[in-house]
Motif scaffolding. Structure first.
Motif, PDB file in Angstrom:
ATOM      1  N   LEU A   1       0.811  -1.218   0.000  1.00  0.00           N
ATOM      2  CA  LEU A   1       0.000   0.000   0.000  1.00  0.00           C
ATOM      3  C   LEU A   1       0.844   1.268   0.000  1.00  0.00           C
ATOM      4  O   LEU A   1       0.404   2.316  -0.482  1.00  0.00           O
ATOM      5  CB  LEU A   1      -0.918   0.028   1.231  1.00  0.00           C
ATOM      6  CG  LEU A   1      -2.131  -0.856   1.212  1.00  0.00           C
ATOM      7  CD1 LEU A   1      -2.841  -0.801   2.560  1.00  0.00           C
ATOM      8  CD2 LEU A   1      -3.085  -0.456   0.113  1.00  0.00           C
ATOM      9  N   ARG A   2       2.028   1.177   0.567  1.00  0.00           N
ATOM     10  CA  ARG A   2       2.883   2.348   0.776  1.00  0.00           C
ATOM     11  C   ARG A   2       3.075   3.199  -0.483  1.00  0.00           C
ATOM     12  O   ARG A   2       2.833   4.403  -0.455  1.00  0.00           O
ATOM     13  CB  ARG A   2       4.231   1.920   1.357  1.00  0.00           C
ATOM     14  CG  ARG A   2       5.056   3.071   1.875  1.00  0.00           C
ATOM     15  CD  ARG A   2       6.342   2.535   2.526  1.00  0.00           C
ATOM     16  NE  ARG A   2       7.033   3.545   3.262  1.00  0.00           N
ATOM     17  CZ  ARG A   2       7.894   4.407   2.717  1.00  0.00           C
ATOM     18  NH1 ARG A   2       8.152   4.357   1.420  1.00  0.00           N
ATOM     19  NH2 ARG A   2       8.492   5.312   3.459  1.00  0.00           N
ATOM     20  N   PRO A   3       3.524   2.635  -1.618  1.00  0.00           N
ATOM     21  CA  PRO A   3       3.753   3.484  -2.793  1.00  0.00           C
ATOM     22  C   PRO A   3       2.487   4.194  -3.282  1.00  0.00           C
ATOM     23  O   PRO A   3       2.549   5.328  -3.746  1.00  0.00           O
ATOM     24  CB  PRO A   3       4.262   2.515  -3.867  1.00  0.00           C
ATOM     25  CG  PRO A   3       4.664   1.283  -3.147  1.00  0.00           C
ATOM     26  CD  PRO A   3       3.895   1.246  -1.866  1.00  0.00           C
ATOM     27  N   THR A   4       1.358   3.523  -3.158  1.00  0.00           N
ATOM     28  CA  THR A   4       0.097   4.114  -3.613  1.00  0.00           C
ATOM     29  C   THR A   4      -0.275   5.333  -2.783  1.00  0.00           C
ATOM     30  O   THR A   4      -0.756   6.327  -3.314  1.00  0.00           O
ATOM     31  CB  THR A   4      -1.038   3.057  -3.510  1.00  0.00           C
ATOM     32  OG1 THR A   4      -0.646   1.912  -4.245  1.00  0.00           O
ATOM     33  CG2 THR A   4      -2.344   3.595  -4.033  1.00  0.00           C
ATOM     34  N   ILE A   5      -0.045   5.243  -1.493  1.00  0.00           N
ATOM     35  CA  ILE A   5      -0.407   6.341  -0.605  1.00  0.00           C
ATOM     36  C   ILE A   5       0.682   7.405  -0.576  1.00  0.00           C
ATOM     37  O   ILE A   5       0.403   8.597  -0.652  1.00  0.00           O
ATOM     38  CB  ILE A   5      -0.692   5.796   0.815  1.00  0.00           C
ATOM     39  CG1 ILE A   5      -1.948   4.917   0.772  1.00  0.00           C
ATOM     40  CG2 ILE A   5      -0.857   6.935   1.815  1.00  0.00           C
ATOM     41  CD1 ILE A   5      -2.229   4.160   2.044  1.00  0.00           C
ATOM     42  N   VAL A   6       1.929   6.991  -0.480  1.00  0.00           N
ATOM     43  CA  VAL A   6       3.051   7.927  -0.333  1.00  0.00           C
ATOM     44  C   VAL A   6       3.301   8.716  -1.617  1.00  0.00           C
ATOM     45  O   VAL A   6       3.532   9.921  -1.581  1.00  0.00           O
ATOM     46  CB  VAL A   6       4.323   7.182   0.123  1.00  0.00           C
ATOM     47  CG1 VAL A   6       5.542   8.074   0.056  1.00  0.00           C
ATOM     48  CG2 VAL A   6       4.126   6.626   1.536  1.00  0.00           C
ATOM     49  N   GLN A   7       3.270   8.051  -2.756  1.00  0.00           N
ATOM     50  CA  GLN A   7       3.485   8.669  -4.070  1.00  0.00           C
ATOM     51  C   GLN A   7       4.726   9.560  -4.114  1.00  0.00           C
ATOM     52  O   GLN A   7       4.709  10.665  -4.640  1.00  0.00           O
ATOM     53  CB  GLN A   7       2.251   9.457  -4.487  1.00  0.00           C
ATOM     54  CG  GLN A   7       1.041   8.575  -4.649  1.00  0.00           C
ATOM     55  CD  GLN A   7      -0.203   9.331  -5.067  1.00  0.00           C
ATOM     56  OE1 GLN A   7      -0.190  10.554  -5.211  1.00  0.00           O
ATOM     57  NE2 GLN A   7      -1.277   8.605  -5.268  1.00  0.00           N
TER      58      GLN A   7
END
Length: 167
Positions: free
Chosen positions: A61-67
């Motif tokens: 999930l991290r890359p999707t949220i952090v961007q």
């Protein structure tokens, strides 16, 4: 990638349980089947498997949220313990949902037999090896499917050309 298939299986089970809560209640299961299903879920160490997946879910999930935003990344990482703790409180909910699915699909006797198997050393090895076997099987299936698809494509084009079509 090793845990990806297990992640997908657990995510599918979570989705199924969340998407069909009324269906699960509407199709009654016997108390005996549900108890046997809970026994099976315990023998399969489903709570441990679900708990092991949380870090993978959070990582995915991290890359999707952090961007790519550094400040969001710091805050995201700081929230991981909070989400981990919250999830721990819901593991039993997950196990219950999985038990209902098993109870709807198998008899109490079948469930007890499966639980007995998973308590054996062979059953424990199956649980241990299942993620890698699933991954390897998926890769083999993809390779086979690609090769078969290419073979069918070539034969189909050849047959269509025989019929005078310009491909």
């Amino acid at each position: 990638m090793k845990h990806r298939r297990l992640y997908m299986a657990v995510a599918s089970a979570i989705w199924l349980a969340a998407a069909t809560p009324h269906a699960a209640k509407a199709q009654a299961t016997s108390t005996e089947s549900l108890a046997a299903a809970r026994e099976l879920v315990s023998a399969m160490h489903m709570n441990d498997q679900a708990t092991a997946l949380l870090p993978i879910i959070l990582k995915n999930l991290r890359p999707t949220i952090v961007q790519g935003r550094a400040e969001v990344a710091l805050q995201y990482d700081a929230l991981i313990p909070k989400f981990t703790q919250a999830f721990q409180g819901r593991v039993a909910e997950f196990s219950d949902a999985i038990a209902v699915v098993y109870a709807r699909n198998f008899s109490a006797d079948d469930l007890r037999t499966m639980a007995e198997f998973y308590r054996t050393s062979t059953g424990q090895r199956v649980l241990q090896k299942l993620p890698s076997v699933t991954q390897e099987s998926s890769i083999a299936g993809q390779r086979f499917g690609q090769a078969l698809g290419e073979e069918i494509r070539k034969q189909m084009v050849e047959e269509l050309r025989k019929k005078g079509l310009d491909l």
